[in-house]
Motif scaffolding. Structure first.
Motif, mmCIF file in Angstrom:
data_model
loop_
_atom_site.group_PDB
_atom_site.id
_atom_site.type_symbol
_atom_site.label_atom_id
_atom_site.label_comp_id
_atom_site.label_asym_id
_atom_site.label_seq_id
_atom_site.Cartn_x
_atom_site.Cartn_y
_atom_site.Cartn_z
ATOM 1 N N PHE A 168 -40.493 -21.652 -8.737
ATOM 2 C CA PHE A 168 -39.913 -20.459 -9.355
ATOM 3 C C PHE A 168 -38.592 -20.096 -8.689
ATOM 4 C CE2 PHE A 168 -39.352 -15.847 -9.307
ATOM 5 C CZ PHE A 168 -39.354 -15.559 -10.662
ATOM 6 N N PHE A 169 -38.616 -19.975 -7.370
ATOM 7 C CA PHE A 169 -37.401 -19.599 -6.654
ATOM 8 C C PHE A 169 -36.341 -20.706 -6.710
ATOM 9 C CE2 PHE A 169 -40.329 -16.588 -4.506
ATOM 10 C CZ PHE A 169 -39.710 -15.433 -4.956
ATOM 11 N N GLY A 170 -36.775 -21.951 -6.749
ATOM 12 C CA GLY A 170 -35.834 -23.055 -6.881
ATOM 13 C C GLY A 170 -35.100 -23.023 -8.210
ATOM 14 N N ILE A 171 -35.844 -22.779 -9.287
ATOM 15 C CA ILE A 171 -35.226 -22.708 -10.614
ATOM 16 C C ILE A 171 -34.302 -21.509 -10.706
ATOM 17 C CG2 ILE A 171 -35.724 -22.292 -13.050
ATOM 18 C CD1 ILE A 171 -38.190 -24.083 -12.695
ATOM 19 N N VAL A 172 -34.735 -20.378 -10.196
ATOM 20 C CA VAL A 172 -33.883 -19.177 -10.230
ATOM 21 C C VAL A 172 -32.600 -19.419 -9.434
ATOM 22 C CG1 VAL A 172 -33.716 -16.777 -9.470
ATOM 23 C CG2 VAL A 172 -35.732 -17.546 -10.693
ATOM 24 N N ALA A 173 -32.712 -20.019 -8.254
ATOM 25 C CA ALA A 173 -31.521 -20.284 -7.445
ATOM 26 C C ALA A 173 -30.581 -21.258 -8.154
ATOM 27 C CB ALA A 173 -31.931 -20.846 -6.083
ATOM 28 N N TYR A 174 -31.138 -22.292 -8.762
ATOM 29 C CA TYR A 174 -30.307 -23.262 -9.474
ATOM 30 C C TYR A 174 -29.584 -22.618 -10.646
ATOM 31 C CZ TYR A 174 -29.040 -27.190 -12.434
ATOM 32 O OH TYR A 174 -28.357 -28.075 -13.234
ATOM 33 N N ARG A 175 -30.317 -21.817 -11.423
ATOM 34 C CA ARG A 175 -29.693 -21.187 -12.601
ATOM 35 C C ARG A 175 -28.666 -20.140 -12.183
ATOM 36 N NH1 ARG A 175 -30.235 -23.622 -17.477
ATOM 37 N NH2 ARG A 175 -30.027 -21.600 -18.433
ATOM 38 N N VAL B 62 -28.563 -14.252 -22.700
ATOM 39 C CA VAL B 62 -29.185 -15.512 -23.109
ATOM 40 C C VAL B 62 -29.398 -16.409 -21.883
ATOM 41 C CG1 VAL B 62 -28.852 -17.614 -24.481
ATOM 42 C CG2 VAL B 62 -28.267 -15.384 -25.435
ATOM 43 N N HIS B 63 -28.416 -16.444 -21.001
ATOM 44 C CA HIS B 63 -28.540 -17.242 -19.788
ATOM 45 C C HIS B 63 -29.720 -16.749 -18.934
ATOM 46 C CE1 HIS B 63 -27.187 -19.811 -16.531
ATOM 47 N NE2 HIS B 63 -27.379 -18.793 -15.718
ATOM 48 N N LEU B 64 -29.845 -15.443 -18.783
ATOM 49 C CA LEU B 64 -30.949 -14.893 -17.988
ATOM 50 C C LEU B 64 -32.300 -15.132 -18.646
ATOM 51 C CD1 LEU B 64 -29.354 -11.548 -16.760
ATOM 52 C CD2 LEU B 64 -29.731 -13.648 -15.452
ATOM 53 N N ILE B 65 -32.346 -15.073 -19.964
ATOM 54 C CA ILE B 65 -33.600 -15.352 -20.673
ATOM 55 C C ILE B 65 -34.011 -16.807 -20.451
ATOM 56 C CG2 ILE B 65 -34.619 -15.627 -22.967
ATOM 57 C CD1 ILE B 65 -33.071 -13.082 -23.781
ATOM 58 N N HIS B 66 -33.066 -17.734 -20.543
ATOM 59 C CA HIS B 66 -33.379 -19.145 -20.312
ATOM 60 C C HIS B 66 -33.855 -19.370 -18.885
ATOM 61 C CE1 HIS B 66 -30.657 -20.665 -23.809
ATOM 62 N NE2 HIS B 66 -31.782 -20.107 -24.237
ATOM 63 N N MET B 67 -33.227 -18.693 -17.936
ATOM 64 C CA MET B 67 -33.632 -18.814 -16.542
ATOM 65 C C MET B 67 -35.066 -18.309 -16.364
ATOM 66 S SD MET B 67 -31.913 -17.208 -13.107
ATOM 67 C CE MET B 67 -31.875 -15.568 -13.750
ATOM 68 N N ARG B 68 -35.365 -17.173 -16.945
ATOM 69 C CA ARG B 68 -36.704 -16.597 -16.801
ATOM 70 C C ARG B 68 -37.756 -17.487 -17.443
ATOM 71 N NH1 ARG B 68 -39.189 -12.098 -20.423
ATOM 72 N NH2 ARG B 68 -38.725 -13.833 -21.732
ATOM 73 N N VAL B 69 -37.466 -18.014 -18.636
ATOM 74 C CA VAL B 69 -38.431 -18.866 -19.336
ATOM 75 C C VAL B 69 -38.686 -20.147 -18.549
ATOM 76 C CG1 VAL B 69 -38.759 -20.260 -21.415
ATOM 77 C CG2 VAL B 69 -37.986 -17.904 -21.615
ATOM 78 N N ALA B 70 -37.633 -20.747 -17.996
ATOM 79 C CA ALA B 70 -37.813 -21.965 -17.202
ATOM 80 C C ALA B 70 -38.650 -21.688 -15.955
ATOM 81 C CB ALA B 70 -36.452 -22.536 -16.814
ATOM 82 N N ALA B 71 -38.372 -20.598 -15.271
ATOM 83 C CA ALA B 71 -39.118 -20.271 -14.055
ATOM 84 C C ALA B 71 -40.578 -19.955 -14.382
ATOM 85 C CB ALA B 71 -38.460 -19.104 -13.341
ATOM 86 N N GLN B 72 -40.806 -19.187 -15.424
ATOM 87 C CA GLN B 72 -42.183 -18.868 -15.802
ATOM 88 C C GLN B 72 -42.925 -20.111 -16.273
ATOM 89 O OE1 GLN B 72 -41.668 -15.745 -18.684
ATOM 90 N NE2 GLN B 72 -42.132 -14.157 -17.179
ATOM 91 N N GLY B 73 -42.237 -20.993 -16.973
ATOM 92 C CA GLY B 73 -42.866 -22.239 -17.416
ATOM 93 C C GLY B 73 -43.305 -23.095 -16.252
ATOM 94 N N PHE B 74 -42.485 -23.144 -15.210
ATOM 95 C CA PHE B 74 -42.864 -23.911 -14.032
ATOM 96 C C PHE B 74 -44.094 -23.317 -13.371
ATOM 97 C CE2 PHE B 74 -42.850 -25.338 -9.710
ATOM 98 C CZ PHE B 74 -42.485 -26.673 -9.819
ATOM 99 N N VAL B 75 -44.142 -22.009 -13.244
ATOM 100 C CA VAL B 75 -45.291 -21.353 -12.603
ATOM 101 C C VAL B 75 -46.558 -21.562 -13.424
ATOM 102 C CG1 VAL B 75 -46.252 -19.123 -11.932
ATOM 103 C CG2 VAL B 75 -43.895 -19.673 -11.367
ATOM 104 N N VAL B 76 -46.455 -21.425 -14.734
ATOM 105 C CA VAL B 76 -47.625 -21.641 -15.594
ATOM 106 C C VAL B 76 -48.088 -23.090 -15.503
ATOM 107 C CG1 VAL B 76 -48.387 -21.704 -18.001
ATOM 108 C CG2 VAL B 76 -47.129 -19.737 -17.150
ATOM 109 N N GLY B 77 -47.154 -24.022 -15.452
ATOM 110 C CA GLY B 77 -47.521 -25.428 -15.297
ATOM 111 C C GLY B 77 -48.223 -25.696 -13.978
ATOM 112 N N ALA B 78 -47.730 -25.105 -12.896
ATOM 113 C CA ALA B 78 -48.365 -25.286 -11.587
ATOM 114 C C ALA B 78 -49.768 -24.682 -11.580
ATOM 115 C CB ALA B 78 -47.512 -24.651 -10.500
#
Length: 91
Positions: free
Chosen positions: A21-28, A42-58
């Motif tokens: 989560f923190f890695g994706i947020v830092a990268y974005r 839109v950029h922040l929404i994409h960042m949030r969705v990617a980070a949440q997707g990673f957490v849900v996957g984990a």
């Protein structure tokens, strides 16, 4: 704080999810400079969705692994123990 550290050691999927989560947020956030014509929202929404997707996957992988240990490995160990007891009774 001591309880949180023991939770991280006991459940590695939590620490992996948070690290991702923190890695994706830092990268974005780093990529924020080169977002081009994309709106900030839109950029922040994409960042949030990617980070949440990673957490849900984990979390999903953690649950699947836990179910595998509970319903596949434990019954196999129990069956092996029963077979071992049966062999000991025959001897």
């Amino acid at each position: 704080m001591r309880g949180a550290c023991s939770q991280f050691r006991a459940y590695c999927d939590v620490s992996e999810g948070l690290a991702g989560f923190f890695g994706i947020v830092a990268y974005r956030l780093f990529k924020l400079k080169s977002r081009g014509e994309t709106k900030m929202s839109v950029h922040l929404i994409h960042m949030r969705v990617a980070a949440q997707g990673f957490v849900v996957g984990a979390m999903t992988l953690g649950v699947v692994y836990s179910m595998y240990r509970e319903y596949v490995l434990k019954p196999a160990e129990a069956q092996k123990a029963l077979e071992q007891k049966a062999l000991e009774k025959k001897c």
